[in-house]
Design a protein around this motif. Structure first.
Motif, PDB file in Angstrom:
ATOM      1  N   GLN A  15       7.582 -60.719   8.961  1.00 15.72           N
ATOM      2  CA  GLN A  15       7.661 -60.882   7.368  1.00 15.72           C
ATOM      3  C   GLN A  15       6.254 -62.092   7.100  1.00 15.72           C
ATOM      4  N   ARG A  20      17.339 -73.085  10.193  1.00 15.39           N
ATOM      5  CA  ARG A  20      17.398 -71.851   9.116  1.00 15.39           C
ATOM      6  C   ARG A  20      18.453 -70.506  10.175  1.00 15.39           C
ATOM      7  N   LYS A  21      18.389 -69.717   8.503  1.00 16.20           N
ATOM      8  CA  LYS A  21      19.493 -68.498   8.912  1.00 16.20           C
ATOM      9  C   LYS A  21      19.378 -67.616   9.814  1.00 16.20           C
ATOM     10  N   ASP A  22      18.288 -67.497  10.553  1.00 15.26           N
ATOM     11  CA  ASP A  22      17.503 -66.571  12.242  1.00 15.26           C
ATOM     12  C   ASP A  22      17.654 -67.276  12.432  1.00 15.26           C
ATOM     13  N   SER A  31      10.097 -62.291  14.711  1.00 13.53           N
ATOM     14  CA  SER A  31      11.627 -62.453  15.209  1.00 13.53           C
ATOM     15  C   SER A  31      11.627 -63.546  15.727  1.00 13.53           C
ATOM     16  N   VAL A  32      13.111 -64.119  15.641  1.00 10.99           N
ATOM     17  CA  VAL A  32      13.154 -65.215  16.895  1.00 10.99           C
ATOM     18  C   VAL A  32      13.142 -64.648  17.898  1.00 10.99           C
ATOM     19  N   CYS A  33      13.262 -64.004  18.578  1.00 13.48           N
ATOM     20  CA  CYS A  33      13.093 -63.610  19.538  1.00 13.48           C
ATOM     21  C   CYS A  33      11.552 -63.404  20.294  1.00 13.48           C
ATOM     22  N   GLU A  61      21.598 -67.690  13.937  1.00 12.32           N
ATOM     23  CA  GLU A  61      22.690 -66.682  14.612  1.00 12.32           C
ATOM     24  C   GLU A  61      22.097 -65.786  15.203  1.00 12.32           C
ATOM     25  N   PHE A  62      20.451 -66.926  15.933  1.00 14.12           N
ATOM     26  CA  PHE A  62      19.992 -66.354  17.118  1.00 14.12           C
ATOM     27  C   PHE A  62      21.500 -67.161  17.971  1.00 14.12           C
TER      28      PHE A  62
END
Length: 315
Positions: free
Chosen positions: A47, A15-17, A63-65, A20-21
């Motif tokens: 979201q 997954r993109k997010d 968010s991932v965080c 990126e993390f």
């Protein structure tokens, strides 16, 4: 934080997010650690997207965080709170689940009915818009009674107050947060304790916002109902879904957790069968059986399996 990341990662690597993390994983974990330590951490927004499972539901994705923080919180608090929950709370707990809840229901029905030699009455209830009506203030008060560490309470408050239901400030938990699964059990444990200790309901089962009480005496269950409604309203600011409240005999069939239960068998709920048969024409027989084999093996499903094979073979 690393242990929480390992728990969070499976199935999400592409997954993109998440990608990126993970690209700056060490820096991100260190920054998150410092934010938590210094109390500068602030939970972000969500979201939202809708699913049909089978009824429409709105899922809110953090968010991932933030989801990593949820995992870290639950790694510590799940074992702590799980010891405090009643045995017959089956939702979102290790070693529990829907199938054990259904087996416990059948076991209780057998005891109450003396192996089907007398009537077993079942009070079945559902809470109206459960997640959307969890009161933040009440939830935080319940948590403060059991958690003495002020830093943990600060973090829980940050997570809880990061979400509000539409047009309602200070109310609601998001479907999609791992922490929500824990927090609804903490919230409803107050109700579980009331049913067992105050009402003295010997045969009681709860799965999330669905709960049952069994008795050989219908009048006893009728007396429970106003007391249950009053406790939910006054103590937890929740309401029963009156359209789904019923008292009926086990022999007449009780709809619970997607199955209609009878003394000698259980069958799939009609809506579930219709949804399953509607998908048959779109995917292969092998795929439909693979998708639903885990579900179909827990009841009397010979007719639905035969219908699937018949429809698929005629395509």
């Amino acid at each position: 934080m690393l242990a929480s990341w390992r728990e969070f990662l499976p199935g999400k690597r592409k997954r993109k997010d998440v990608a990126e993390f993970s690209l700056y994983l060490s820096d991100n974990l260190w920054q998150l650690h410092n934010d938590l330590k210094n109390k500068t951490y602030r939970h972000g927004g969500y979201q939202s997207f809708k699913i049909c499972d089978p009824k429409p539901r709105e899922i809110h994705k953090a968010s991932v965080c933030d989801r990593l923080v949820h995992h870290a919180v639950c790694r510590i608090l799940f074992p702590f709170f799980d010891r405090k929950f009643v045995f017959n709370s089956f939702s979102c707990r290790k070693g529990k689940g829907t199938h054990l809840a259904m087996d416990r229901f059948r076991s209780y029905a057998g005891k109450v009915s003396k192996n089907n030699t007398r009537a077993c009455w079942v009070l079945k209830c559902d809470i109206r818009k459960f997640f959307a009506n969890i009161d933040h203030k009440i939830l935080l008060e319940i948590l403060a009674q059991q958690v003495k560490d002020q830093e943990i309470l600060w973090l829980l408050s940050e997570i809880i107050e990061s979400f509000n239901s539409k047009d309602k400030v200070g109310v609601g938990l998001p479907l999609g947060n791992l922490t929500s699964q824990l927090l609804i059990n903490v919230y409803m444990n107050e109700f579980d304790q009331f049913v067992l200790r105050e009402l003295k309901a010997k045969y009681y089962i709860r799965y999330a916002d669905d709960f049952l009480a069994l008795s050989s005496d219908r009048t006893k269950l009728e007396m429970f109902l106003p007391k249950i409604a009053e406790f939910l309203t006054s103590k937890l600011k929740l309401e029963l879904n009156l359209k789904k409240v019923e008292i009926k005999t086990f022999a007449s069939g009780v709809d619970f957790l997607g199955w209609v239960h009878f003394p000698d068998h259980r069958v799939l709920r009609r809506l579930t069968k219709r949804r399953m048969l509607a998908q048959v024409s779109n995917i292969s027989l092998k795929e439909i059986l693979k998708r639903y084999s885990g579900l179909l093996c827990h009841g009397n499903t010979w007719k639905i399996k035969s219908a699937i094979i018949k429809i698929n073979s005629s395509i």
